[in-house]
Design a protein around this motif. Structure first.
Motif, mmCIF file in Angstrom:
data_model
loop_
_atom_site.group_PDB
_atom_site.id
_atom_site.type_symbol
_atom_site.label_atom_id
_atom_site.label_comp_id
_atom_site.label_asym_id
_atom_site.label_seq_id
_atom_site.Cartn_x
_atom_site.Cartn_y
_atom_site.Cartn_z
ATOM 1 N N GLU A 157 75.873 16.835 39.560
ATOM 2 C CA GLU A 157 74.446 17.578 39.522
ATOM 3 C C GLU A 157 74.578 18.651 38.397
ATOM 4 O OE1 GLU A 157 71.953 17.419 42.057
ATOM 5 O OE2 GLU A 157 71.442 18.850 40.603
ATOM 6 N N PHE A 158 73.360 18.844 37.888
ATOM 7 C CA PHE A 158 72.964 19.409 36.823
ATOM 8 C C PHE A 158 72.121 20.862 37.228
ATOM 9 C CE2 PHE A 158 73.584 15.136 35.040
ATOM 10 C CZ PHE A 158 74.625 15.613 34.178
ATOM 11 N N LEU A 159 71.797 20.913 38.465
ATOM 12 C CA LEU A 159 71.319 22.341 38.702
ATOM 13 C C LEU A 159 71.800 23.583 38.368
ATOM 14 C CD1 LEU A 159 72.497 24.062 41.297
ATOM 15 C CD2 LEU A 159 71.596 22.349 42.601
ATOM 16 N N GLU A 161 72.263 27.740 38.915
ATOM 17 C CA GLU A 161 72.322 28.568 40.098
ATOM 18 C C GLU A 161 71.076 29.520 39.744
ATOM 19 O OE1 GLU A 161 75.787 30.379 41.665
ATOM 20 O OE2 GLU A 161 76.966 28.458 41.170
ATOM 21 N N LYS A 216 78.933 14.904 32.416
ATOM 22 C CA LYS A 216 78.812 16.259 33.089
ATOM 23 C C LYS A 216 79.681 17.290 32.458
ATOM 24 C CE LYS A 216 77.875 19.492 36.003
ATOM 25 N NZ LYS A 216 76.936 20.038 36.729
ATOM 26 N N PHE A 261 68.656 28.409 25.697
ATOM 27 C CA PHE A 261 70.129 28.729 25.949
ATOM 28 C C PHE A 261 70.603 29.280 24.435
ATOM 29 C CE2 PHE A 261 73.502 27.579 28.732
ATOM 30 C CZ PHE A 261 72.762 27.555 29.849
ATOM 31 N N ASN A 263 70.781 32.680 24.275
ATOM 32 C CA ASN A 263 70.556 34.343 24.394
ATOM 33 C C ASN A 263 72.090 34.780 24.298
ATOM 34 O OD1 ASN A 263 67.867 34.529 24.707
ATOM 35 N ND2 ASN A 263 68.176 33.536 26.930
ATOM 36 N N SER A 265 74.711 37.242 24.590
ATOM 37 C CA SER A 265 75.351 37.954 25.984
ATOM 38 C C SER A 265 76.576 38.615 25.749
ATOM 39 C CB SER A 265 75.186 37.149 27.170
ATOM 40 O OG SER A 265 75.994 36.070 27.109
ATOM 41 N N PHE A 268 79.416 34.048 28.776
ATOM 42 C CA PHE A 268 79.120 33.314 29.959
ATOM 43 C C PHE A 268 80.049 33.414 31.066
ATOM 44 C CE2 PHE A 268 81.303 30.316 27.201
ATOM 45 C CZ PHE A 268 82.258 29.773 28.037
ATOM 46 N N GLY A 269 79.514 33.176 32.251
ATOM 47 C CA GLY A 269 80.156 33.165 33.561
ATOM 48 C C GLY A 269 79.726 32.127 34.472
ATOM 49 N N CYS A 272 81.165 26.964 36.611
ATOM 50 C CA CYS A 272 81.227 25.530 35.864
ATOM 51 C C CYS A 272 82.020 25.537 34.504
ATOM 52 C CB CYS A 272 80.004 24.870 35.953
ATOM 53 S SG CYS A 272 79.337 24.520 37.455
ATOM 54 N N PHE A 273 81.195 26.529 33.505
ATOM 55 C CA PHE A 273 81.371 26.456 32.137
ATOM 56 C C PHE A 273 83.253 26.445 31.782
ATOM 57 C CE2 PHE A 273 77.139 27.617 30.527
ATOM 58 C CZ PHE A 273 76.483 26.502 31.017
ATOM 59 N N PHE A 334 76.913 36.698 38.009
ATOM 60 C CA PHE A 334 77.117 35.865 36.455
ATOM 61 C C PHE A 334 75.828 35.758 35.766
ATOM 62 C CE2 PHE A 334 76.414 31.560 36.444
ATOM 63 C CZ PHE A 334 75.963 31.126 37.718
ATOM 64 N N LYS A 335 74.860 35.941 36.512
ATOM 65 C CA LYS A 335 73.455 35.775 35.835
ATOM 66 C C LYS A 335 72.283 36.207 36.978
ATOM 67 C CE LYS A 335 71.422 31.635 35.888
ATOM 68 N NZ LYS A 335 71.248 29.947 35.948
ATOM 69 N N ARG A 447 73.125 42.245 27.892
ATOM 70 C CA ARG A 447 72.114 40.980 28.109
ATOM 71 C C ARG A 447 70.865 41.311 27.366
ATOM 72 N NH1 ARG A 447 74.510 36.915 30.735
ATOM 73 N NH2 ARG A 447 75.867 37.802 32.401
HETATM 74 C C1 UDX Z 1 75.450 25.660 34.501
HETATM 75 C C2 UDX Z 1 74.770 24.469 33.802
HETATM 76 O O1 UDX Z 1 73.462 25.161 33.402
HETATM 77 C C3 UDX Z 1 74.261 23.412 35.025
HETATM 78 O O2 UDX Z 1 73.421 22.537 34.431
HETATM 79 C C4 UDX Z 1 75.518 22.928 35.648
HETATM 80 O O3 UDX Z 1 75.138 22.302 36.539
HETATM 81 C C5 UDX Z 1 76.124 23.938 36.284
HETATM 82 O O4 UDX Z 1 76.678 24.942 35.255
HETATM 83 P P1 UDX Z 1 75.013 27.894 35.983
HETATM 84 O O5 UDX Z 1 76.544 28.033 35.540
HETATM 85 O O6 UDX Z 1 74.475 27.817 37.350
HETATM 86 O O7 UDX Z 1 74.838 26.268 35.398
HETATM 87 O O8 UDX Z 1 74.068 28.702 35.249
HETATM 88 P P2 UDX Z 1 73.693 28.836 33.647
HETATM 89 O O9 UDX Z 1 72.250 29.265 33.893
HETATM 90 O O10 UDX Z 1 74.167 27.672 32.777
HETATM 91 O O11 UDX Z 1 74.398 30.250 32.969
HETATM 92 C C6 UDX Z 1 75.806 30.023 32.898
HETATM 93 C C7 UDX Z 1 76.077 31.407 31.942
HETATM 94 O O12 UDX Z 1 75.725 31.403 30.980
HETATM 95 C C8 UDX Z 1 75.614 32.585 32.844
HETATM 96 O O13 UDX Z 1 76.406 33.583 32.832
HETATM 97 C C9 UDX Z 1 74.634 33.043 31.845
HETATM 98 O O14 UDX Z 1 74.202 34.384 31.877
HETATM 99 C C10 UDX Z 1 74.974 32.623 30.447
HETATM 100 N N1 UDX Z 1 74.039 32.306 29.439
HETATM 101 C C11 UDX Z 1 72.995 31.210 29.630
HETATM 102 C C12 UDX Z 1 74.120 33.146 28.026
HETATM 103 O O15 UDX Z 1 75.042 34.036 28.038
HETATM 104 N N2 UDX Z 1 72.714 32.818 27.454
HETATM 105 C C13 UDX Z 1 72.151 31.960 27.556
HETATM 106 O O16 UDX Z 1 71.287 31.706 26.310
HETATM 107 C C14 UDX Z 1 72.134 31.011 28.634
#
Ligand code: UDX
Ligand code: UDX
Ligand code: ADP
Length: 480
Positions: A157-159, A161, A216, A261, A263, A265, A268-269, A272-273, A334-335, A447
């Motif tokens: 799944e790529f959604l 949050e 993935k 993607f 930005n 910050s 990241f949190g 997943c990552f 986390f976002k 942010r």
């Molecule tokens: C991520 C992937 O985007 C998604 O495809 C996968 O299925 C699950 O992991 P998610 O962790 O829910 O999704 O949110 P995402 O929008 O990717 O943000 C992850 C983190 O990166 C957040 O803390 C966000 O604030 C940060 N972020 C994102 C940045 O700091 N800068 C950006 O430009 C984008």
């Protein structure tokens, strides 16, 4: 009528199944979980996760063709397709601790499926898992199958949050991996037909099992890498006087790179990552590829560096001490648009400030006080050198208060740290906030949500990631 059952009613399973039920009225979807409180919440008006648009989807289908239940075995045994969307945290002990995925929940789900099944089934990996997990699951199922046939598919799944419903309605792609046998191809077609109710066929990609699993992990690693890249550049911007927003915009206009993607910050949190990259690192190491492992590790190291750098900037700017100073923390999730705090950079930043004896007043529109206290008191597991750090002492916890209003949080504070990009932080009455703060009044924007010039005009000393430094900050000691 095709019957679908999803094991695991979490951030992935819940919204995904709700959208399948909405788009496929002819399919009965049951979402099951061992957590009674989670299932009760899914059956109530207060859903267990905050996700824009989710309430409407659930309301429309629940009781029609969407059901939430703790009767795991019944629904699994009746289903034609079983999605497995259980949690796969990073192992905290034993072999691969700190890196490898903990597949305990997955394995127990697989054994249960084998136990209760009385008819052939398609079993779909939905949660992110290490490459070749399908093979292990296949073995568990076939060795315990009592003659029943299972086909394993990987359908990651790529959604994201906060935009889950939008992403599910209109995905960039749906990825389905399966065995290259006639039975495997038939299973792929069956699952493809489910998504084809609303996803254009050319966006449904089919691959072999391992490619789907690895795609993935690779996609998340690439996304996280973009953030660490722009964050690394943000440090250089602060040192040179360049502006990271201008640099990111210029870089992103190259169609080979793209504008999304990028930005900068505080880091990241999310669940997943970090987890997926650590997984990738572990798989590389196990396959004798230490150079590749080292390459991806850097993405996490820069993320840790960025969080540390932010804390150091706060402390250094405020005369090298925040001891007993009130610091308002705006945003803990986390976002934006989620109440999820898994791996949120706010945890590390708050712990860093508490380590320097600050008093914190935290406000987040979606995160409960309980959750914040839990996150700050639980011992943290260090991925780099796996040991459990000591939990925060009870006296440290007393240094934290959680409030339900940004104005309350900032009242009489010495500094404000913005750690989540909630839209409401853009339109706060910063003059009012300034008037009620101690002077000099600092804002540290992790942010890039505030208008730096406007705030400087009000009188704030402003630090914004990757932006030219306030003259005040230039005179402060170098930041590690
Ligand atoms: C991520 C992937 O985007 C998604 O495809 C996968 O299925 C699950 O992991 P998610 O962790 O829910 O999704 O949110 P995402 O929008 O990717 O943000 C992850 C983190 O990166 C957040 O803390 C966000 O604030 C940060 N972020 C994102 C940045 O700091 N800068 C950006 O430009 C984008
Ligand atoms: C590059 C930049 O593209 C260009 O914008 C800048 O002005 C100068 O540097 P150039 O080096 O001429 O241009 O060619 P480019 O097409 O970028 O290829 C560079 C190298 O990367 C080549 O060896 C190419 O074969 C390789 N490459 C490129 C890959 O291995 N894989 C790819 O997907 C793309
Ligand atoms: P994700 O973000 O991947 O969706 P979550 O932690 O939100 O992860 O959700 C995973 C869910 O799976 C949890 O609600 C957990 O209770 C559930 N779960 C774990 N193991 C099992 C199992 N064997 N049977 C049923 N549910 C399970």
């Amino acid at each position: 009528m095709v019957k679908i059952c999803c094991i695991g009613a979490g951030y992935v399973g819940g919204p995904t199944m709700a959208v399948i039920a909405l788009k496929c009225p002819s399919i009965e979807v049951a979402v099951v979980d061992i957590s009674v409180s989670r299932i009760n919440a899914w059956n109530s008006d207060q859903l267990p996760i905050y996700e824009p648009g989710l309430d409407g989807v659930v309301k429309e289908c629940r009781g029609r063709n969407l059901f939430f239940s703790t009767d795991v075995e019944k629904h699994v045994s009746e289903a034609d397709i079983v999605f497995v969307s259980v949690n796969t945290p990073t192992k905290t002990r034993g072999l691969g601790a700190g890196k490898a995925a903990d597949l305990t929940y997955w394995e127990s789900a697989a054994r249960m499926i084998a136990d209760v099944s009385k008819s052939d089934k398609i079993v779909v990996e939905k949660s992110t898992v290490p490459v070749k997990t399908a093979e292990a699951i296949e073995k568990i199922l076939t060795h315990n199958s009592k003659g029943i046939k299972f086909q394993i598919l990987s359908n990651p799944e790529f959604l994201a949050e906060g935009t889950a419903i939008k992403d599910l309605f209109n995905p960039d792609r749906v990825l389905i991996g399966g065995r290259e046998t006639p039975e495997g191809q038939k299973a792929i077609s069956t699952l493809k037909a489910v998504y084809a109710h609303w996803v254009p066929e050319d966006r449904i990609l089919t691959t072999n099992l391992w490619s789907a699993e690895l795609s993935k992990l690779a996609a998340n690693a690439f996304l996280a890498q973009r953030i660490s890249s722009v964050n690394a550049i943000s440090a250089l911007c602060e040192a040179t006087g360049a502006n990271v927003s201008q640099v990111a915009y210029s870089v992103g206009t190259d169609s080979r790179i793209g504008p999304k993607f990028l930005n900068a910050s505080v880091g990241f949190g999310g669940s997943c990552f970090q987890k997926d990259i650590l997984n990738l690192v572990y798989i590389c190491e196990c396959n004798g590829l230490p150079e590749v492992a080292e390459y991806w590790k850097q993405v996490i190291k820069i993320n840790d560096y960025q969080k540390n750098r932010f804390v150091n900037r706060v402390v250094a700017s405020m005369f090298n001490t925040v001891s007993n100073k009130k610091i308002a923390v705006l945003g803990f999730a986390f976002k934006k648009d989620t109440g999820d705090t898994r791996e949120t950079p706010a945890i590390d930043v708050c712990k860093g400030l508490l380590g320097d004896k600050a008093r914190l007043s935290i406000y987040d529109p979606q995160v409960s006080e309980d959750q914040i206290q839990r996150d700050l008191t639980l011992s943290k597991f260090e991925w780099d050198h796996p040991t459990h750090l000591q939990p925060m002492s009870p006296t440290t916890v007393k240094q934290v208060s959680v409030v339900w209003d940004a104005y309350e949080a900032t009242k009489e504070a010495h500094a404000v740290c913005i750690l989540t990009e909630w839209d409401e932080f853009k339109t706060l009455d910063y003059q009012r906030i300034y008037d009620n703060m101690q002077k000099p009044a600092f804002i540290f924007d992790g942010r890039n949500v505030v208008d730096v010039d406007k705030l400087r005009d009000i009188g704030f000393i402003v630090f914004s990631i990757g932006k030219p430094l306030d003259p005040w900050l230039k005179d402060m000691p170098a930041v590690a």
